[in-house]
Motif scaffolding. Structure first.
Motif, PDB file in Angstrom:
ATOM      1  N   ARG A  34      15.313  31.098  60.097  1.00 20.12           N
ATOM      2  CA  ARG A  34      15.962  29.799  59.898  1.00 20.12           C
ATOM      3  C   ARG A  34      15.499  28.754  60.914  1.00 20.12           C
ATOM      4  N   TYR A  35      15.322  29.160  62.172  1.00 17.80           N
ATOM      5  CA  TYR A  35      14.998  28.202  63.235  1.00 17.80           C
ATOM      6  C   TYR A  35      13.614  28.382  63.842  1.00 17.80           C
ATOM      7  N   THR A  36      12.777  29.217  63.234  1.00 20.65           N
ATOM      8  CA  THR A  36      11.513  29.554  63.880  1.00 20.65           C
ATOM      9  C   THR A  36      10.357  28.618  63.540  1.00 20.65           C
ATOM     10  N   GLY A  37      10.467  27.911  62.441  1.00 20.12           N
ATOM     11  CA  GLY A  37       9.364  27.053  62.027  1.00 20.12           C
ATOM     12  C   GLY A  37       8.286  27.795  61.259  1.00 20.12           C
ATOM     13  N   ASP A  38       8.466  29.101  61.067  1.00 19.62           N
ATOM     14  CA  ASP A  38       7.465  29.836  60.293  1.00 19.62           C
ATOM     15  C   ASP A  38       8.081  30.595  59.120  1.00 19.62           C
ATOM     16  N   ALA A  39       9.147  30.045  58.572  1.00 20.06           N
ATOM     17  CA  ALA A  39       9.757  30.646  57.378  1.00 20.06           C
ATOM     18  C   ALA A  39       8.720  30.705  56.265  1.00 20.06           C
ATOM     19  N   GLY A  40       8.694  31.808  55.558  1.00 17.65           N
ATOM     20  CA  GLY A  40       7.761  31.967  54.451  1.00 17.65           C
ATOM     21  C   GLY A  40       6.387  32.452  54.834  1.00 17.65           C
ATOM     22  N   VAL A  41       6.145  32.694  56.118  1.00 16.90           N
ATOM     23  CA  VAL A  41       4.827  33.136  56.563  1.00 16.90           C
ATOM     24  C   VAL A  41       4.628  34.628  56.307  1.00 16.90           C
ATOM     25  N   CYS A  42       5.725  35.391  56.274  1.00 12.23           N
ATOM     26  CA  CYS A  42       5.624  36.837  56.091  1.00 12.23           C
ATOM     27  C   CYS A  42       6.461  37.260  54.889  1.00 12.23           C
ATOM     28  N   ASN A  43       5.842  37.180  53.703  1.00 17.46           N
ATOM     29  CA  ASN A  43       6.544  37.512  52.457  1.00 17.46           C
ATOM     30  C   ASN A  43       6.004  38.745  51.757  1.00 17.46           C
ATOM     31  N   THR A  44       4.859  39.245  52.208  1.00 14.67           N
ATOM     32  CA  THR A  44       4.235  40.403  51.563  1.00 14.67           C
ATOM     33  C   THR A  44       3.749  41.374  52.630  1.00 14.67           C
ATOM     34  N   LEU A  45       3.453  42.588  52.204  1.00 13.25           N
ATOM     35  CA  LEU A  45       2.899  43.575  53.124  1.00 13.25           C
ATOM     36  C   LEU A  45       1.569  43.096  53.696  1.00 13.25           C
ATOM     37  N   SER A  46       0.790  42.413  52.881  1.00 10.17           N
ATOM     38  CA  SER A  46      -0.480  41.854  53.346  1.00 10.17           C
ATOM     39  C   SER A  46      -0.260  40.806  54.437  1.00 10.17           C
ATOM     40  N   ASP A  47       0.776  39.969  54.272  1.00 11.12           N
ATOM     41  CA  ASP A  47       1.117  38.987  55.318  1.00 11.12           C
ATOM     42  C   ASP A  47       1.426  39.696  56.631  1.00 11.12           C
ATOM     43  N   ALA A  48       2.227  40.766  56.562  1.00  8.69           N
ATOM     44  CA  ALA A  48       2.605  41.512  57.765  1.00  8.69           C
ATOM     45  C   ALA A  48       1.381  42.140  58.419  1.00  8.69           C
ATOM     46  N   GLU A  49       0.496  42.706  57.605  1.00 14.09           N
ATOM     47  CA  GLU A  49      -0.734  43.299  58.140  1.00 14.09           C
ATOM     48  C   GLU A  49      -1.595  42.241  58.824  1.00 14.09           C
ATOM     49  N   ASN A  50      -1.662  41.056  58.235  1.00 16.06           N
ATOM     50  CA  ASN A  50      -2.435  39.963  58.842  1.00 16.06           C
ATOM     51  C   ASN A  50      -1.850  39.510  60.164  1.00 16.06           C
ATOM     52  N   ILE A  51      -0.529  39.427  60.256  1.00 13.22           N
ATOM     53  CA  ILE A  51       0.116  39.040  61.515  1.00 13.22           C
ATOM     54  C   ILE A  51      -0.213  40.063  62.602  1.00 13.22           C
ATOM     55  N   GLN A 156      12.025  17.204  70.040  1.00 14.62           N
ATOM     56  CA  GLN A 156      12.199  17.228  68.591  1.00 14.62           C
ATOM     57  C   GLN A 156      10.915  17.756  67.954  1.00 14.62           C
ATOM     58  N   HIS A 157      11.060  18.696  67.022  1.00 17.16           N
ATOM     59  CA  HIS A 157       9.900  19.189  66.270  1.00 17.16           C
ATOM     60  C   HIS A 157      10.359  19.397  64.834  1.00 17.16           C
ATOM     61  N   GLY A 158       9.795  18.608  63.942  1.00 17.62           N
ATOM     62  CA  GLY A 158      10.224  18.688  62.549  1.00 17.62           C
ATOM     63  C   GLY A 158      11.696  18.341  62.436  1.00 17.62           C
ATOM     64  N   GLU A 159      12.437  19.171  61.727  1.00 17.69           N
ATOM     65  CA  GLU A 159      13.851  18.891  61.507  1.00 17.69           C
ATOM     66  C   GLU A 159      14.745  19.376  62.648  1.00 17.69           C
ATOM     67  N   PHE A 160      14.165  20.072  63.626  1.00 19.79           N
ATOM     68  CA  PHE A 160      14.980  20.697  64.666  1.00 19.79           C
ATOM     69  C   PHE A 160      14.800  20.044  66.029  1.00 19.79           C
ATOM     70  N   THR A 161      15.879  20.069  66.792  1.00 23.22           N
ATOM     71  CA  THR A 161      15.843  19.755  68.208  1.00 23.22           C
ATOM     72  C   THR A 161      15.756  21.080  68.947  1.00 23.22           C
ATOM     73  N   PHE A 162      14.795  21.183  69.855  1.00 23.44           N
ATOM     74  CA  PHE A 162      14.598  22.420  70.608  1.00 23.44           C
ATOM     75  C   PHE A 162      14.955  22.217  72.069  1.00 23.44           C
ATOM     76  N   ASN A 163      15.579  23.228  72.638  1.00 25.16           N
ATOM     77  CA  ASN A 163      15.797  23.292  74.076  1.00 25.16           C
ATOM     78  C   ASN A 163      14.720  24.204  74.646  1.00 25.16           C
ATOM     79  N   ARG A 164      14.121  23.774  75.723  1.00 21.78           N
ATOM     80  CA  ARG A 164      13.151  24.621  76.428  1.00 21.78           C
ATOM     81  C   ARG A 164      13.842  25.187  77.663  1.00 21.78           C
ATOM     82  N   TYR A 165      13.749  26.505  77.796  1.00 23.99           N
ATOM     83  CA  TYR A 165      14.292  27.206  78.952  1.00 23.99           C
ATOM     84  C   TYR A 165      13.134  27.797  79.735  1.00 23.99           C
TER      85      TYR A 165
END
Length: 172
Positions: A34-51, A156-165
């Motif tokens: 939800r908050y990672t900015g990479d939603a939809g990047v890992c939808n298949t086994l092939s995606d996971a293998e590539n990561i 701010q990045h895209g739709e989210f405000t990020f806190n840096r720790y």
């Protein structure tokens, strides 16, 4: 497979290509990304293998570290990732974590990443580590603060405000 460190409940180790089904499993639930900015990047086994093959294994070779597998000792199940990434967009090292929702709220993310920080203090040449957390993600903010990280800045990045720790890993 290289084991990095252990906690009472977890083995922290490098990923292998055999972990692809688990990587797909912990990335699939919508709330995980939800908050990672990479939603939809890992939808298949092939995606996971590539990561695993094109990112994590490459980072282990290039930097000596990358995201590591969080493995439950009791079941030998990969439930998420933890650890460090040489984050080129901020030109610094980031600590990150992702966990299947079945394991949320049990302190496992804090346990794993505290072990990563302890390991880094003893075995890695890192000065400061950052965590960028969406301001709306209170659970991840709690993890960062439990790890001893302090608020650094906000952006701010895209739709989210990020806190840096940040946390210093050098002892005085």
């Amino acid at each position: 497979m290289k084991i990095i460190t252990e906690t009472p409940r977890l083995i922290i180790r490098e990923f292998t290509l055999e972990d692809a089904p688990a990587v797909l499993h912990f990335n699939t639930p919508e709330q995980v990304n939800r908050y990672t900015g990479d939603a939809g990047v890992c939808n298949t086994l092939s995606d996971a293998e590539n990561i695993i093959g094109n990112i994590w294994l490459v980072e282990y070779q290039q930097y000596g570290f990358g995201r590591w597998a969080m493995v439950l000792k009791d079941t030998n199940t990969v439930i998420g990732f933890c650890g460090f990434k040489n984050e080129t967009r901020i030109n610094a090292v980031d600590i990150g974590y992702r966990l299947h929702p079945d394991y949320w709220g049990k302190g496992l993310t804090t346990e794993a990443n505290q072990a990563c920080i302890d390991y880094a203090k003893q075995h890695m040449d890192l000065d400061i580590v950052y965590a960028d957390v969406a301001n709306a993600n209170s659970a991840s903010i709690n993890v960062a603060t439990k790890l001893g990280m302090t608020y650094h800045s906000q952006y701010q990045h895209g739709e989210f405000t990020f806190n840096r720790y940040e946390i210093s890993l050098k002892t005085v």
